[in-house]
Write a protein that holds these residues in place. Structure first.
Motif, PDB file in Angstrom:
ATOM      1  N   LEU A 195       0.808  -1.209   0.000  1.00  0.00           N
ATOM      2  CA  LEU A 195       0.000   0.000   0.000  1.00  0.00           C
ATOM      3  C   LEU A 195       0.838   1.253   0.000  1.00  0.00           C
ATOM      4  O   LEU A 195       0.512   2.199  -0.683  1.00  0.00           O
ATOM      5  N   TRP A 196       1.837   1.278   0.818  1.00  0.00           N
ATOM      6  CA  TRP A 196       2.517   2.533   1.073  1.00  0.00           C
ATOM      7  C   TRP A 196       3.859   2.626   0.371  1.00  0.00           C
ATOM      8  O   TRP A 196       4.493   3.655   0.458  1.00  0.00           O
ATOM      9  N   SER A 197       4.303   1.542  -0.264  1.00  0.00           N
ATOM     10  CA  SER A 197       5.640   1.615  -0.859  1.00  0.00           C
ATOM     11  C   SER A 197       5.625   2.519  -2.063  1.00  0.00           C
ATOM     12  O   SER A 197       6.547   3.258  -2.312  1.00  0.00           O
ATOM     13  N   ARG A 224      -2.206  14.577   2.680  1.00  0.00           N
ATOM     14  CA  ARG A 224      -3.490  14.215   3.303  1.00  0.00           C
ATOM     15  C   ARG A 224      -4.445  13.672   2.262  1.00  0.00           C
ATOM     16  O   ARG A 224      -5.205  12.735   2.503  1.00  0.00           O
ATOM     17  N   PHE A 225      -4.406  14.284   1.080  1.00  0.00           N
ATOM     18  CA  PHE A 225      -5.282  13.827   0.000  1.00  0.00           C
ATOM     19  C   PHE A 225      -4.917  12.410  -0.405  1.00  0.00           C
ATOM     20  O   PHE A 225      -5.793  11.559  -0.619  1.00  0.00           O
ATOM     21  N   ASP A 226      -3.601  12.148  -0.491  1.00  0.00           N
ATOM     22  CA  ASP A 226      -3.142  10.798  -0.814  1.00  0.00           C
ATOM     23  C   ASP A 226      -3.627   9.809   0.234  1.00  0.00           C
ATOM     24  O   ASP A 226      -4.139   8.735  -0.094  1.00  0.00           O
ATOM     25  N   ASP A 227      -3.467  10.188   1.510  1.00  0.00           N
ATOM     26  CA  ASP A 227      -3.911   9.305   2.602  1.00  0.00           C
ATOM     27  C   ASP A 227      -5.400   9.026   2.477  1.00  0.00           C
ATOM     28  O   ASP A 227      -5.841   7.890   2.649  1.00  0.00           O
ATOM     29  N   ALA A 228      -6.154  10.070   2.181  1.00  0.00           N
ATOM     30  CA  ALA A 228      -7.613   9.900   2.076  1.00  0.00           C
ATOM     31  C   ALA A 228      -7.949   8.953   0.937  1.00  0.00           C
ATOM     32  O   ALA A 228      -8.809   8.073   1.074  1.00  0.00           O
ATOM     33  N   MET A 229      -7.251   9.097  -0.173  1.00  0.00           N
ATOM     34  CA  MET A 229      -7.515   8.216  -1.316  1.00  0.00           C
ATOM     35  C   MET A 229      -7.169   6.768  -0.981  1.00  0.00           C
ATOM     36  O   MET A 229      -7.915   5.845  -1.306  1.00  0.00           O
ATOM     37  N   LEU A 259     -10.926   0.935   2.456  1.00  0.00           N
ATOM     38  CA  LEU A 259     -12.302   0.718   2.886  1.00  0.00           C
ATOM     39  C   LEU A 259     -13.062  -0.051   1.821  1.00  0.00           C
ATOM     40  O   LEU A 259     -13.825  -0.970   2.125  1.00  0.00           O
ATOM     41  N   ALA A 260     -12.838   0.342   0.579  1.00  0.00           N
ATOM     42  CA  ALA A 260     -13.543  -0.334  -0.522  1.00  0.00           C
ATOM     43  C   ALA A 260     -13.110  -1.786  -0.609  1.00  0.00           C
ATOM     44  O   ALA A 260     -13.918  -2.673  -0.860  1.00  0.00           O
ATOM     45  N   ASN A 261     -11.823  -2.059  -0.361  1.00  0.00           N
ATOM     46  CA  ASN A 261     -11.337  -3.435  -0.403  1.00  0.00           C
ATOM     47  C   ASN A 261     -11.872  -4.230   0.752  1.00  0.00           C
ATOM     48  O   ASN A 261     -12.163  -5.415   0.614  1.00  0.00           O
ATOM     49  N   THR A 294     -12.021   4.979  11.843  1.00  0.00           N
ATOM     50  CA  THR A 294     -10.561   5.083  11.912  1.00  0.00           C
ATOM     51  C   THR A 294     -10.031   5.977  10.803  1.00  0.00           C
ATOM     52  O   THR A 294      -9.091   6.745  11.011  1.00  0.00           O
ATOM     53  N   ALA A 295     -10.647   5.894   9.624  1.00  0.00           N
ATOM     54  CA  ALA A 295     -10.218   6.758   8.531  1.00  0.00           C
ATOM     55  C   ALA A 295     -10.468   8.218   8.883  1.00  0.00           C
ATOM     56  O   ALA A 295      -9.609   9.077   8.657  1.00  0.00           O
ATOM     57  N   ALA A 296     -11.623   8.497   9.468  1.00  0.00           N
ATOM     58  CA  ALA A 296     -11.942   9.876   9.849  1.00  0.00           C
ATOM     59  C   ALA A 296     -10.981  10.368  10.931  1.00  0.00           C
ATOM     60  O   ALA A 296     -10.508  11.504  10.899  1.00  0.00           O
ATOM     61  N   LEU A 297     -10.654   9.486  11.884  1.00  0.00           N
ATOM     62  CA  LEU A 297      -9.726   9.883  12.953  1.00  0.00           C
ATOM     63  C   LEU A 297      -8.337  10.155  12.386  1.00  0.00           C
ATOM     64  O   LEU A 297      -7.660  11.102  12.785  1.00  0.00           O
ATOM     65  N   LEU A 298      -7.926   9.328  11.436  1.00  0.00           N
ATOM     66  CA  LEU A 298      -6.611   9.522  10.832  1.00  0.00           C
ATOM     67  C   LEU A 298      -6.547  10.839  10.088  1.00  0.00           C
ATOM     68  O   LEU A 298      -5.579  11.590  10.198  1.00  0.00           O
TER      69      LEU A 298
END
Lengths: 137, 286
Positions: free
Chosen positions: B70-72, B148-153, B159-161, B234-238
């Motif tokens: 995910l993050w690499s 932040r936008f990247d994190d949200a995406m 979430l979709a997965n 958790t997504a909203a908190l992040l």
């Protein structure tokens, strides 16, 4: 309705298989036009099948969601009705010192000393049944 | 004769000027990226630091398991896009501000010796550094917004997965051996307490003792790595800026409290059930 969709799908799959069989028997070099025509037909049928499957799964998901919502509403209604009906009757009565220091909380809303209120009992049963279902599934 | 000599001198000076212009152009092309980064306020070390800080802010509970997946990609691929349009804009500004930056040589510069030209090129970045701090904060804010936008995406993707996997199966609370041990222990203790202990003290005292014992025994059982679900909460908190570690700890505490509550419910249910059965048996025996 679901069965009908599944039948349609299986028919389409069978058709695609037949066309692919026919295509494999044709030589592309010798009968290119026929091969290309078949290819187009196969692609069209495959796209149609994909759309069909998508719509069917979306419909199933929607139905599942509706059933879930209805189930939760029924469950909530049942709980509320039970609490409404038996709010003053304890499920059982035990000596109050057994369940000290939370006897008031356990007895809510009956107010009977040592009693187990319907609310507490519903919460406990809910949790136990959930755990049981997890274990079974 | 004189005209030919003058022509020769002219062609010689033009070719020298052309040569110098070529050298200057090559230098500009070679260092253009560094210069742009300096203009934009993006020092050489910043991308490494930003990658590290971004990694720290990222949700660790997924990083442990799916870090490489995910993050690499964002960490491995630096983000050129935010700077490229800015770079192009700024390069336009810089060109207007510093005409020497243009590829074509100016008559003034062509007359200067190369050493002075180099000095002026070296000094220019120092002058620009003063403006870096001023221009740095909006760019940092822009970078922060993009991260932040990247994190949200990404969270949206997670979430979709996770939604189909949740829909496919029920809750992903697997029964690990310790959990089963706890539940069985609670059931057995409830029966024991009903039969022998309840006359002397409250039923919750043995339960609390049992929970304390579980806390000590937990280290002897194999630890099952529980994959933390990315929920909307958790997504909203992040995204609201709460560090991932705090969220992790809170979720862990909440999970432990849930386990204790489950044990309590099973214990109480078994106690009441055994009480009723004993009453029934007692009423049936003559």
């Amino acid at each position: 309705m679901v069965q009908k969709d599944a039948e349609q799908e299986s028919e389409m799959r069978a058709e695609i298989q037949e066309m692919k069989k026919e295509q494999s028997s044709i030589s592309m070099m010798d009968e290119f036009a026929r091969y290309a025509r078949l290819e187009r037909k196969i692609n069209k049928m495959t796209d149609k099948l994909k759309t069909h499957v998508k719509s069917r799964t979306a419909q199933q998901a929607k139905m599942k969601w509706v059933v879930n919502i209805v189930f939760y509403i029924l469950q909530a209604a049942l709980m509320i009705s039970l609490i409404w009906k038996y709010y003053s009757d304890p499920v059982t009565v035990v000596p109050s010192r057994w369940i000290a220091p939370v006897e008031r909380l356990v007895a809510f809303p009956t107010g009977v000393a040592g009693g187990v209120g319907i609310t507490c009992w519903l919460v406990v049963c809910n949790k136990v049944v959930t755990l049981g279902l997890h274990a079974v599934s | 004769m004189e005209s030919t000599e003058a022509n020769e001198e002219k062609t010689g000076s033009v070719s020298a000027a052309q040569r110098r212009a070529e050298i200057r152009r090559k230098k500009l092309l070679m260092n253009s990226e560094d210069r742009m980064n300096r203009i934009v306020g993006f020092a050489k070390n910043e991308p490494e630091n930003n990658g590290a800080s971004r990694r720290a802010a990222e949700p660790r509970f997924h990083l442990e398991l799916d870090r490489t997946e995910l993050w690499s990609s964002p960490s491995s691929s630096p983000r050129p896009s935010p700077f490229l349009p800015e770079a192009s804009v700024l390069s336009g500004h810089s060109r207007s501000a510093t005409p020497e930056r243009r590829g074509s040589p100016l008559p003034d510069c062509s007359e200067l010796p190369p050493s002075l030209l180099e000095d002026s090129l070296r000094q220019r970045p120092r002058g620009e550094r003063a403006s870096d701090d001023v221009g740095g904060s909006p760019h940092r804010g822009f970078k922060k917004y993009l991260s932040r936008f990247d994190d949200a995406m990404k969270l949206r993707g997670q979430l979709a997965n996770e939604k189909p996997s949740q829909d496919g199966g029920s809750d992903s609370e697997d029964f690990d051996p310790f959990r089963i041990f706890r539940l069985i222990g609670s059931i057995l203790l409830a029966v024991f307490v009903r039969v022998f202990v309840c006359k002397y003290l409250s039923i919750f005292a043995p339960f609390l003792t049992l929970e304390l014992a579980y806390m000590g025994l937990s280290k002897y059982f194999p630890k099952v790595e529980k994959k933390t679900k990315t929920t909307v909460l958790t997504a909203a908190l992040l995204l609201s800026g709460i560090p991932a570690e705090v969220i992790n700890r809170s979720m862990d505490t909440y999970r432990r409290m849930g386990d204790v509550f489950a044990d309590l419910c099973v214990y109480f249910f078994t106690f009441i059930l055994s009480h009723e059965i004993l009453l029934l048996i007692g009423s049936e025996t003559p």
